[in-house]
Design an enzyme around this catalytic site. Structure first.
Site, mmCIF file in Angstrom:
data_model
loop_
_atom_site.group_PDB
_atom_site.id
_atom_site.type_symbol
_atom_site.label_atom_id
_atom_site.label_comp_id
_atom_site.label_asym_id
_atom_site.label_seq_id
_atom_site.Cartn_x
_atom_site.Cartn_y
_atom_site.Cartn_z
ATOM 1 N N GLU A 105 23.976 14.408 29.171
ATOM 2 C CA GLU A 105 22.857 14.781 28.281
ATOM 3 C C GLU A 105 21.577 14.070 28.698
ATOM 4 O O GLU A 105 20.496 14.655 28.687
ATOM 5 C CB GLU A 105 23.192 14.495 26.818
ATOM 6 N N ASP A 134 25.634 17.459 35.306
ATOM 7 C CA ASP A 134 26.964 16.912 35.623
ATOM 8 C C ASP A 134 26.885 15.919 36.775
ATOM 9 O O ASP A 134 27.542 14.880 36.759
ATOM 10 C CB ASP A 134 27.921 18.047 36.031
HETATM 11 ZN ZN LIG Z 1 24.498 20.330 29.434
#
Ligand SMILES: [Zn+2]
Length: 648
Positions: free
Chosen positions: A498, A561
């Site tokens: 995030e 990611d």
């Molecule tokens: Zn995301």
């Protein structure tokens, strides 16, 4: 055999392989046992680590709601929870829903079937627009160039199939046929004559086909900045004169805005031809067909069943949820923030909150350290990036206050003539008006995008904040008794994912206040774009079951990611944690078993890569993975160093 250069590891990642070695396929080595034993519930299209938590929460909340409704448990002091329970009772009372049949929605259907011509629509547009779904929509949200104020966005509504690209797939015709038959059937059940029902559904599909031609694809919509196209209101009015949207703006807002932010300019450019008198029948067919498909979910069991085939064909679930579950879903859909606060206060411990908060601060520190040590950014850009990082606002567990909109909802109980259908239609109207009323109010930065009982997390680029609902702070993501390494592989990576969204290909274009603003030097941004392209190439063309991944559509999530996993590894390194535990838990959180239908449907619009690829392709870019498991050049997980992508 030369297995080098395999992206995503050796073997078919969608099928379990109990003999898989971590060095050949991390995801399958960790999850094959689970995959071979896991059963997809008949009323769901998939089972995953996420949905296992969801099943547990669903059970807890279903029991609680049933106990509140029956009076077995006293209602806790949560504002507006009483209204959610009233809706739950209406939803659960299938005896009444069945006895009522189509009656609760009859008057609304007649409003639409009685529409005579385009003038009729124009003259009643404000009323119609608040009550029914239209092929276009308005939304008030923070203005992307000045997030202190709100602005009005204009967009197209959803298409019948998941994405514009779905219309080119071999199954498109079959899916549209299922939709057409379902729609005709629902209309006949509502008392519409067969020939008319057929015409409405056919006309709806005809309009949908025209919109598909001028609509952006999921890939195009993944470019956030391209969705921001402010135009002067008089220009907007000209381009929408066929339906006189200028008048609609006058009626919906206390004062007409000076500009409108257009998300899909091409759709706007074709607006006057899509919605002219000649195509009136198509619009009418679209309104009626969309209405009946949506209304069915709030009517009798017969209607609920009759509205299932299209969902079944697109998602592949075998059965409808039980009536009791359905009642819980309805209450939760309409009151998600309220039930989320109830869930958080009841099931989320303060110890866990403090522990997770501590982890978030550690991850932010790691991120700062990494940006400081970054070898491809200039000091000026680094400084700006760290300013943005330090300005991040944290939202953990559940909000302190519940959105004001729930105070405005008024539930009419069955005894006073209310039905599930009528109440949800009223709630929809109140919700829309509440959103429109925000246009001239300052942006409320304390609002949450996700309720406490949702197993997810998010970054909001306009508020520069990150949200971790209580529900995701559970095993395998987070376990207060597990090792730090395991938690870093789970919630740690999710937290840093995030944070990374602040610096993905979209987030990088917003400053610390969420304003769209360039804070990069030219050279640094050029280098960032080069690395972004490498991330696109890394995933583009990978086969996953019946689909091929589109690298561009999923790039922002893959960058998140990449950054997330890297920061998780770094944090673990700082604390001398066991790297094997970290990678194994990272593989575990993405365990999933899905129907082929949902794989196709989701791939058409999702901006995330499928979970299994998120595991294998990302770890292939991490030197620590090769070290932890001694991965060698002829192993399936080996990826040539030149192909490994490093951004954050
Ligand atoms: Zn995301």
């Amino acid at each position: 055999m030369n297995l080098a250069k395999i992206r995503g590891g050796a073997g078919d990642i969608t099928k379990p392989d109990l003999n898989a070695r971590i060095q050949d396929n991390l995801y399958l080595a960790v999850n094959s046992d689970w995959i071979s034993k896991a059963k997809i519930p008949a009323d769901r299209p998939l089972i995953s680590s996420f949905s296992e938590i969801d099943l547990k929460i669903e059970k807890e909340l279903m029991n609680d709601l049933a106990d509140f409704a029956s009076g077995k448990k006293a209602l806790p002091d949560i504002p507006n929870l009483d209204k959610a329970i009233e809706v739950y009772k209406l939803a659960k009372d299938f005896a009444k829903r069945d006895a009522d049949g189509f009656k609760p929605a009859q008057a609304d259907l007649e409003i639409l079937t009685n529409l005579k011509d385009l003038d009729d629509v124009k003259q009643n547009l404000a009323k119609l627009f608040l009550r029914f779904s239209f092929p276009f929509l308005f939304e008030v949200e923070p203005d992307r160039k000045n997030t202190k104020i709100n602005s009005l966005s204009f967009d197209r509504n959803s298409l019948i199939l998941p994405d514009t690209t779905s219309y080119q797939s071999p199954s498109a015709k079959q899916l549209l046929d299922v939709w057409q038959k379902q729609t005709e059937n629902l209309l006949k059940m509502a008392g519409v004559e067969e020939a008319a029902a057929k015409k409405y559904a056919t006309d709806a599909i005809a309009l949908d086909a025209k919109i598909v031609k001028v609509a952006k694809s999921a890939e195009e919509r993944a470019d956030d900045v391209a969705l921001y196209n402010p135009i002067k209101t008089n220009e907007f009015e000209e381009k929408t004169s066929s339906l006189n949207l200028g008048q609609l703006l006058d009626q919906l807002f206390e004062k007409k805005p000076d500009y409108v932010v257009v998300r899909e300019p091409k759709f706007l450019d074709h607006f006057n031809e899509l919605f002219d008198q000649e195509s009136f029948d198509e619009l009418k067919g679209w309104l009626i067909s969309t209405f009946i498909n949506k209304a069915a979910a709030f009517l009798s069991e017969d209607f609920r069943q009759a509205a299932f085939p299209f969902k079944q064909a697109t998602y592949g679930q075998k059965e409808l949820p039980s009536q009791e579950k359905e009642a819980y879903y309805k209450a939760n859909d309409l009151f998600d923030d309220v039930i989320g606060v109830y869930y958080g206060r009841t099931y989320f411990g303060e110890d866990a909150k403090a522990d997770v908060e501590d982890m978030i601060h550690r991850m932010i520190d790691v991120y700062e350290q990494r940006i400081g040590n970054n070898d491809w950014l200039s000091p000026t850009t680094k400084e700006k990036a760290i300013t943005k990082l330090r300005a991040l606002v944290l939202k953990i567990g559940y909000p302190d206050k519940i959105d004001h909109v729930y105070d405005l909802f008024q539930i009419t109980p069955a005894g006073e003539g209310g039905s599930l259908y009528s109440n949800q239609a009223d709630i929809r109207e109140v919700g829309l008006k509440h959103n429109f009323d925000k246009l001239y109010k300052p942006v409320d930065r304390s609002e949450w995008y996700m309720p406490g009982n949702l197993i997810n997390a998010c970054y909001d680029p306009q508020r520069n904040d990150i949200t971790f609902p209580a529900a995701i702070l559970e095993a395998p993501f987070y376990d207060i008794h597990a090792s730090r390494a395991t938690n870093y592989g789970g919630i740690g990576v999710v937290i840093a994912h995030e944070i990374s969204h602040a610096f993905d290909n979209n987030g990088a274009k917003y400053d610390e206040f969420g304003n769209m603003k360039n804070w990069w030097t030219k050279e640094d941004f050029a280098e960032f774009e080069k690395r972004t392209q490498a991330e696109i190439d890394l995933f583009d063309g990978i086969k996953y079951g019946p689909v091929t991944l589109n690298g561009k559509q999923i790039v922002s999530e893959n960058i998140a990611d990449q950054g997330g996993l890297t920061a998780g590894i770094e944090a673990n390194k700082n604390e001398h944690g066991d790297m094997k535990e970290l990678f194994e838990n990272y593989a575990r959180i993405w365990a999933s078993k899905e129907s082929p239908e949902i794989i196709k449907t989701i791939a058409a619009f999702d901006v995330h890569a499928p979970g299994p690829e998120r595991v294998n392709v990302q770890v292939q870019c991490q030197p620590e993975f090769y070290k932890a498991f001694n991965v060698q050049e002829d192993d399936g997980m080996w990826l040539d160093p030149a192909k490994r992508v490093v951004i954050w």
